[in-house]
Design a protein around this motif. Structure first.
Motif, short mmCIF file in Angstrom:
data_model
loop_
_atom_site.label_atom_id
_atom_site.label_comp_id
_atom_site.label_asym_id
_atom_site.label_seq_id
_atom_site.Cartn_x
_atom_site.Cartn_y
_atom_site.Cartn_z
N LEU A 356 -112.01 85.85 57.87
CA LEU A 356 -111.06 86.03 59.21
C LEU A 356 -110.20 85.04 58.05
O LEU A 356 -109.87 84.22 57.85
N TRP A 357 -109.16 85.48 59.26
CA TRP A 357 -107.07 84.69 59.19
C TRP A 357 -107.91 83.46 59.71
O TRP A 357 -107.02 82.03 58.72
N SER A 358 -108.08 83.41 60.69
CA SER A 358 -108.40 81.62 61.63
C SER A 358 -109.35 81.12 60.50
O SER A 358 -108.17 79.88 60.19
N GLU A 359 -110.30 81.61 59.21
CA GLU A 359 -110.55 80.19 58.71
C GLU A 359 -109.82 80.42 56.97
O GLU A 359 -109.72 79.27 56.71
N SER A 360 -109.15 81.37 56.76
CA SER A 360 -108.53 80.90 55.82
C SER A 360 -106.90 79.81 56.08
O SER A 360 -106.80 79.35 55.24
N ILE A 361 -106.37 79.87 57.45
CA ILE A 361 -106.11 79.19 57.88
C ILE A 361 -106.09 77.70 57.98
O ILE A 361 -105.58 77.28 57.27
N TYR A 362 -107.34 77.67 58.64
CA TYR A 362 -107.77 76.31 58.93
C TYR A 362 -108.20 75.53 57.17
O TYR A 362 -108.07 74.45 57.24
N ARG A 363 -108.78 76.73 56.54
CA ARG A 363 -108.60 76.18 55.08
C ARG A 363 -107.79 75.81 54.09
O ARG A 363 -107.41 73.90 53.82
N ALA A 364 -106.28 76.30 54.19
CA ALA A 364 -105.11 76.27 54.07
C ALA A 364 -104.53 74.17 55.25
O ALA A 364 -103.86 74.15 53.99
N LEU A 365 -105.12 74.61 56.19
CA LEU A 365 -104.19 73.57 56.55
C LEU A 365 -105.30 72.03 56.21
O LEU A 365 -104.58 71.14 55.95
N ALA A 366 -106.44 72.31 56.00
CA ALA A 366 -107.39 71.50 55.45
C ALA A 366 -106.95 70.55 53.91
O ALA A 366 -106.38 69.77 53.49
N LEU A 367 -106.56 72.17 53.37
CA LEU A 367 -105.50 71.24 51.74
C LEU A 367 -103.98 70.85 52.03
O LEU A 367 -103.69 69.87 50.82
N LEU A 698 -107.05 60.88 41.20
CA LEU A 698 -107.07 61.91 40.80
C LEU A 698 -108.39 63.00 41.38
O LEU A 698 -108.89 63.78 41.85
N GLY A 699 -109.56 61.60 41.51
CA GLY A 699 -111.33 62.12 41.12
C GLY A 699 -111.46 62.56 42.49
O GLY A 699 -111.57 64.05 43.12
N PHE A 700 -110.89 62.00 43.39
CA PHE A 700 -110.91 62.03 44.87
C PHE A 700 -110.65 63.48 45.60
O PHE A 700 -110.69 64.67 45.43
N LYS A 701 -108.77 63.51 44.98
CA LYS A 701 -108.41 65.11 44.90
C LYS A 701 -109.07 66.08 44.58
O LYS A 701 -109.27 67.57 45.56
N ALA A 702 -109.08 65.79 43.29
CA ALA A 702 -109.64 67.05 42.53
C ALA A 702 -111.58 67.66 43.76
O ALA A 702 -111.26 68.98 44.14
N LEU A 703 -111.82 66.15 44.04
CA LEU A 703 -112.87 66.68 44.45
C LEU A 703 -112.59 67.46 45.78
O LEU A 703 -113.56 68.88 46.35
N PHE A 704 -112.08 66.66 46.69
CA PHE A 704 -111.93 67.50 48.41
C PHE A 704 -111.09 68.99 48.77
O PHE A 704 -110.76 69.79 48.47
N LEU A 705 -110.14 68.88 47.38
CA LEU A 705 -109.43 70.39 47.27
C LEU A 705 -110.24 71.32 46.61
O LEU A 705 -109.91 72.54 47.76
N LEU A 710 -113.41 76.05 49.34
CA LEU A 710 -114.65 76.60 48.76
C LEU A 710 -114.73 76.83 50.60
O LEU A 710 -116.44 77.32 50.65
N GLY A 711 -114.58 75.68 51.61
CA GLY A 711 -114.63 75.69 52.91
C GLY A 711 -115.81 74.83 53.21
O GLY A 711 -116.47 75.00 54.29
N ILE A 712 -116.48 73.83 52.33
CA ILE A 712 -117.65 72.95 51.99
C ILE A 712 -116.80 71.96 53.19
O ILE A 712 -117.85 71.79 53.92
N THR A 713 -115.97 71.34 53.06
CA THR A 713 -115.16 70.14 53.87
C THR A 713 -113.95 70.33 54.47
O THR A 713 -112.93 71.80 54.24
N GLY A 714 -114.05 69.95 55.82
CA GLY A 714 -113.02 70.78 56.91
C GLY A 714 -111.91 69.46 57.00
O GLY A 714 -112.16 68.49 56.04
N MET A 715 -111.30 69.54 57.92
CA MET A 715 -109.87 68.24 57.55
C MET A 715 -110.13 67.11 58.54
O MET A 715 -109.39 66.48 57.41
N TRP A 716 -111.07 66.78 58.70
CA TRP A 716 -110.99 65.31 59.52
C TRP A 716 -111.40 64.83 57.89
O TRP A 716 -112.05 63.64 57.87
N VAL A 717 -112.32 64.85 56.91
CA VAL A 717 -112.95 65.01 55.85
C VAL A 717 -112.08 64.74 55.32
O VAL A 717 -112.07 63.89 54.29
#
Length: 744
Positions: A356-367, A698-705, A710-717
């Motif tokens: 869904l567009w809402s899900e892809s946008i959500y992931r992009a916003l978290a990125l 860099l480790g934090f960035k790579a892990l959470f990027l 992949l949609g495992i973690t959200g914006m607040w994380v």
């Protein structure tokens, strides 16, 4: 070294060619992103050629093109528009200097307001489920307004890729896709993260600026035999002050009257108090322990030792290390790249899959939220600033991050002999009787020193001072009076002591007047082969009745005193510390080869003597060409200037002298050879800290990027990861402030 350091170069410029520059104190810059915003905005102003912002030092240094003046009003308005505050250092009130608690700052107040609104929204959602998302929208908007304002100002000034802009897009996007609750949490966590960054940065600044508190605010000025209390900042050269036991010295000066133990650790880190008396130099910020002193001011407050050290440390903090410049360049390309990836994450999945567009946008916003490289950018300057601060507190002054970084890479260090490996002044090493059967007779030797000290009393010649000091240390009877004292030009001194005609001469002079035996000649040659200077005491024959066959008065050899500029107490230990660090030490000296060889053998170091200044510089260049570098050069900063300039790092010896503080890349305020190894070890520890920080960021960035994509973690994380990493690397850098040199 004067032709390679900025401080020196500006001294030789004409007023017309000199660049106008200024350093402003700026409150509110707490991370690398803040630095980039300020630098980008100020570089767009006319007549601003160079800008360097330091969040750790809380300062911005600006330089105008030659012949131009800086637009100060535009500079201040630009900084203010970005949400920061220019501090007027002329306001010298207790209130302006007192650090605010976190809840008194604007960031702290935003955290409190956002937190209350978020808690209220959660409470309303619990008791009134049908109310909808309006409480969360309200909490988001209130917390987001100041963020949007800062993002808009940065955008107008040419910097679209800021954490505020990314946060604004993410929060507004979350509201658009009906994720108001998560948007409110994100805004609150972002405010908490910024507040924690500010607390950590303030802690770093407080630890570094602690030097400024070493000088007392008042002084007891002496005028016409009476004392009155005045501001220490008002003291001028030529005035006299009284310093009581337990007081800190308010100025650099010279002791006019009195004697006391001085705790000099605030200036040079030396833990053992020094005895100081009339005629000796003392420094501002040191502590008078047990005697009343009358001190004549030799430097004004803005030029005293503490003030100059503070200035140099602050300039050093603003001078970015090569690794810091690399990180800045990396971040410049990194952020746009991640924004591009976020756009792809938002657009491509719905087009090629059932997402869904809402899900892809959500992931992009978290990125977008995880994209800001604050932790990465602050990782290096925070560690460098901590390392510089530790060095300054321990008498190791380094002019900038580039110097600190380069020190840890040194493979070979060239050291001067006189004043560097040695004390710089001769001391008595041997006393021998030349009379038959009394070669090392203690009483005869003591008599030789006593009579020699009598002949040398009042002389300022280094050998005479050494002999007098040696006799004083023996704590013998007062030196007898000399009558008819006269100098033998270039050869020695003569006079009558206790009715005896005595001469204290060099062996060369002795050869023309006496018939030496082979044994005495051999002994003199052996001592001279050790690089020692000799003074021979003899008695004229007029008193002994001895007369040579040609009718000329004869002389009787009484004894000799050998002197040499001996190695510093810590020289061998300091060289061994360098060896443990894998750094080869070589002595380069202009002294005669025999003396150099003797000192080198005593210290166990490779050495070369009879070198002119240009020869020393050539040796350094030869090593560099052979791949034996990077090379450090340690000297006094004057006669070693060519070699200091040729070396990658020039290090000056000297207890807070102008030469030590202004001519070299680094200075050893403790005046200890061991300080060289301490500098190198501190550099290596600092760079290990930098690498750890970069790895964490860099480790934090790579892990959470990856997890966010992949949609495992959200914006607040994502927000927690970003701000948490920033705080973590800052605290890790502050850990350097507890560095100890015990293992060097």
């Amino acid at each position: 070294m004067s032709d390679t350091t900025p401080a020196k170069t500006t001294q030789h410029q004409t007023p017309q060619a000199a660049n106008a520059s200024t350093t402003l104190r700026v409150q509110g810059m707490d991370c690398g992103g803040c630095e980039r915003k300020v630098e980008t905005a100020l570089k767009r102003l006319s007549h601003v050629e160079q800008v360097s912002a330091s969040s750790v030092a809380g300062s911005v240094r600006l330089t105008a093109p030659p012949g131009k003046n800086l637009p100060h009003s535009d500079i201040e308005s630009t900084i203010t528009a970005l949400g920061y505050q220019v501090i007027d250092e002329s306001v010298n009130t207790a209130e302006s200097k007192k650090p605010s608690s976190w809840w008194q700052s604007s960031k702290g107040r935003l955290v409190i307001i956002s937190g209350v609104l978020l808690a209220l929204a959660l409470g309303l959602k619990f008791v009134w489920p049908t109310l909808g998302s309006w409480p969360f929208i309200a909490a988001t908007v209130v917390g987001l307004v100041p963020v949007i304002q800062r993002a808009w100002q940065a955008l107008k000034m040419g910097n679209p890729f800021t954490i505020e802009m990314l946060m604004s897009i993410a929060a507004l996007g979350a509201l658009a896709i009906n994720a108001a609750a998560e948007a409110a949490v994100v805004v609150f966590l972002f405010a908490v993260g910024e507040m924690l960054e500010g607390v950590a940065a303030a802690q770093a600044r407080r630890s570094i600026s602690a030097l400024s508190k070493l000088t007392p605010s008042t002084a007891r000025l002496l005028e016409q035999g009476e004392t009155r209390e005045v501001a220490a900042a008002s003291l001028m050269p030529g005035q006299r002050v009284q310093v009581r036991p337990g007081d800190r010295l308010p100025c650099d000066g010279q002791i006019i009257a009195g004697h006391s133990s001085i705790d000099e650790s605030p200036v040079n880190g030396e833990s053992v108090p020094r005895e100081r008396g009339e005629g000796e130099t003392v420094f501002a910020g040191t502590v008078n322990l047990d005697g009343v002193l009358e001190v004549e001011v030799t430097r004004s407050a803005e030029n005293n030792t503490i003030a100059r050290v503070i200035k140099l440390v602050e300039e050093a903090q603003a001078a970015k290390a090569p690794v810091a410049r690399f990180i800045d360049r990396f971040a410049f390309y990194y952020m746009p790249a991640v924004v591009g990836v976020a756009l792809l994450v938002a657009v491509i999945p719905p087009l090629v899959s059932t997402m869904l567009w809402s899900e892809s946008i959500y992931r992009a916003l978290a990125l977008l939220l995880i994209a800001c490289p604050c932790a990465l950018v602050i990782s290096t300057p925070a560690a460098i600033a901590a390392g510089l601060s530790v060095g300054a507190r321990n008498g190791l002054l380094m002019k900038g991050g580039a110097v600190l970084e380069q020190l840890g890479k040194l493979k070979r260090v060239a050291l001067d002999k006189t004043g560097t490996l040695t004390a710089g002044k001769p001391t008595v090493t041997d006393v021998e009787s030349l009379e038959a059967g009394s070669h090392l007779d203690k009483s005869r030797c003591a008599e030789i020193v006593r009579l020699s000290a009598a002949l040398e009393q009042g002389s300022s010649h280094p050998l005479a001072v050494a002999i007098s000091n040696y006799y004083d240390q023996q704590k013998g009877a007062p030196v007898p009076t000399v009558q008819g004292a006269r100098a033998l030009a270039g050869q020695g001194v003569a006079g009558r002591v206790e009715g005896r005609e005595l001469m204290l001469v060099s062996p060369r002079y002795l050869q023309s007047f006496t018939q030496q035996t082979g044994e005495i000649e051999t002994r003199i040659a052996a001592l001279e082969a050790q690089g020692k200077s000799l003074a021979v005491l003899l008695e004229r024959g007029i008193e002994t009745g001895i007369e040579r066959e040609d009718g000329i008065e004869s002389e009787r050899l009484l004894g000799l005193i050998a002197l040499r500029d001996e190695p510093r107490e810590d020289a061998r230990e300091g060289l061994q510390a360098l060896e443990r660090l894998g750094v080869q030490a070589v002595m380069l000296s202009g002294d005669n080869a025999r003396t150099v060889a003797a000192i080198a053998e005593q210290l166990g170091i490779e050495a070369e003597g009879e070198l002119m200044p240009e020869d020393k510089a050539q040796r350094v260049r030869d090593w560099q060409a052979q791949g034996l570098g990077p090379v450090g050069k340690v000297g006094d900063g004057i006669n070693d200037a060519p070699a200091l300039a040729a070396a990658e790092v020039g290090i000056a010896m000297g207890s807070g002298t102008d030469v030590a503080l202004e001519t070299a890349d680094a200075a050893l305020l403790k005046n200890r050879v061991g300080g060289i190894a301490e500098m190198i070890a501190l550099s290596q520890a600092t760079m290990r800290n930098v690498k750890t920080n970069v790895a964490l960021a860099l480790g934090f960035k790579a892990l959470f990027l990856v997890s966010t994509a992949l949609g495992i973690t959200g914006m607040w994380v994502a927000v927690m990861a970003d701000t948490g990493a920033t705080v973590l690397v800052t605290l890790n850098a502050l850990h350097l402030l507890r560095y100890r040199f015990n293992n060097v």
